[in-house]
Scaffold this motif. Structure first.
Motif, mmCIF file in Angstrom:
data_model
loop_
_atom_site.group_PDB
_atom_site.id
_atom_site.type_symbol
_atom_site.label_atom_id
_atom_site.label_comp_id
_atom_site.label_asym_id
_atom_site.label_seq_id
_atom_site.Cartn_x
_atom_site.Cartn_y
_atom_site.Cartn_z
ATOM 1 N N UNK A 292 0.817 -1.215 0.000
ATOM 2 C CA UNK A 292 0.000 0.000 0.000
ATOM 3 C C UNK A 292 0.851 1.266 0.000
ATOM 4 N N UNK A 293 2.156 1.119 0.225
ATOM 5 C CA UNK A 293 3.020 2.289 0.369
ATOM 6 C C UNK A 293 4.261 2.227 -0.519
ATOM 7 N N UNK A 294 4.077 1.670 -1.703
ATOM 8 C CA UNK A 294 5.110 1.771 -2.718
ATOM 9 C C UNK A 294 6.150 0.678 -2.737
ATOM 10 N N UNK A 295 5.969 -0.359 -1.905
ATOM 11 C CA UNK A 295 6.918 -1.467 -1.898
ATOM 12 C C UNK A 295 6.303 -2.675 -2.615
ATOM 13 N N UNK A 296 7.148 -3.618 -2.945
ATOM 14 C CA UNK A 296 6.678 -4.840 -3.604
ATOM 15 C C UNK A 296 6.120 -5.780 -2.544
ATOM 16 N N UNK A 297 4.831 -6.022 -2.600
ATOM 17 C CA UNK A 297 4.183 -6.833 -1.574
ATOM 18 C C UNK A 297 4.746 -8.233 -1.513
ATOM 19 N N UNK A 298 4.865 -8.898 -2.652
ATOM 20 C CA UNK A 298 5.290 -10.293 -2.661
ATOM 21 C C UNK A 298 6.741 -10.440 -2.220
#
Length: 212
Positions: A143-149
């Protein structure tokens, strides 16, 4: 720029309120000199990895329901003064925050540390999300610009866990005993949820200093 090092824990209510006060001062002084860096300090370092039920933990720690109710009402009052939403009864669990601190560390590497630190506090104190849960942390990252996976894979490993624990221990050895603790220009220490007026004065003093 002047480095402002912040030692905090997302599950510390005074860290959330203190950040709100700082944010208000910074918004009122957009020419402030601060470059902010967030540092790990676990409020409950002995918390089991799976966390604990929050209300039961607090009632045992502080001496019963009435005492916790009084503390929570005081927190609500301070939050209102700081202009932020907070329901201390919303979170149902107190997590072990080592993984949350790992996420803040990785967010710093990716240049989104302020957003992630703020999102973790909002997730816990406003939404009551379990920020000890890997899926929740990965979602906040996404939600804040990082890669979730990619973040989830890191969380499921031991990546940087020893480094975060060592930094926490180093802060304690250097005299940090409670949070929030603010280190201004690597020289001046300010503790607690200071009001915006204090930060405004610090900004004015720095602006008047020949070294800045």
């Amino acid at each position: 720029m002047v480095t402002l090092d912040i030692f905090s824990d997302p599950v510390c209510p005074w860290c959330y309120i203190g950040k709100a006060n700082l944010d208000r001062a910074l918004a009122e002084h957009p020419d402030h000199p601060f470059a902010i860096q967030w540092h790990p300090f676990q409020l409950n370092p002995d918390m089991p990895a799976e966390g604990m039920p929050k209300r039961a933990y607090l009632e045992d720690k502080f001496g019963g329901k009435a005492r916790v109710d009084a503390i929570h009402e005081r927190l609500r009052e301070f939050a209102r003064t700081a202009g932020v939403e907070m329901d201390p009864d919303k979170p149902q669990r107190i997590p072990n925050t080592l993984d949350a601190h790992r996420l803040i560390h990785w967010a710093g590497i990716e240049g989104v540390q302020p957003a992630v630190a703020a999102a973790l506090m909002r997730a816990y104190w406003v939404d009551g999300r379990d920020i000890g849960d890997h899926e929740t942390l990965a979602a906040i990252a996404g939600e804040n610009g990082m890669d979730r996976d990619a973040t989830l894979r890191l969380l499921d490993s031991d990546a940087d866990a020893d480094d975060i624990a060592a930094r926490d221990a180093d802060a304690r050895q250097k005299g940090v005993t409670a949070v929030p603790t603010f280190l201004i220009a690597r020289q001046y220490v300010v503790s607690g949820a200071q009001p915006p007026q204090m930060w405004a004065q610090v900004i004015a003093d720095l602006a008047a200093s020949p070294s800045t």
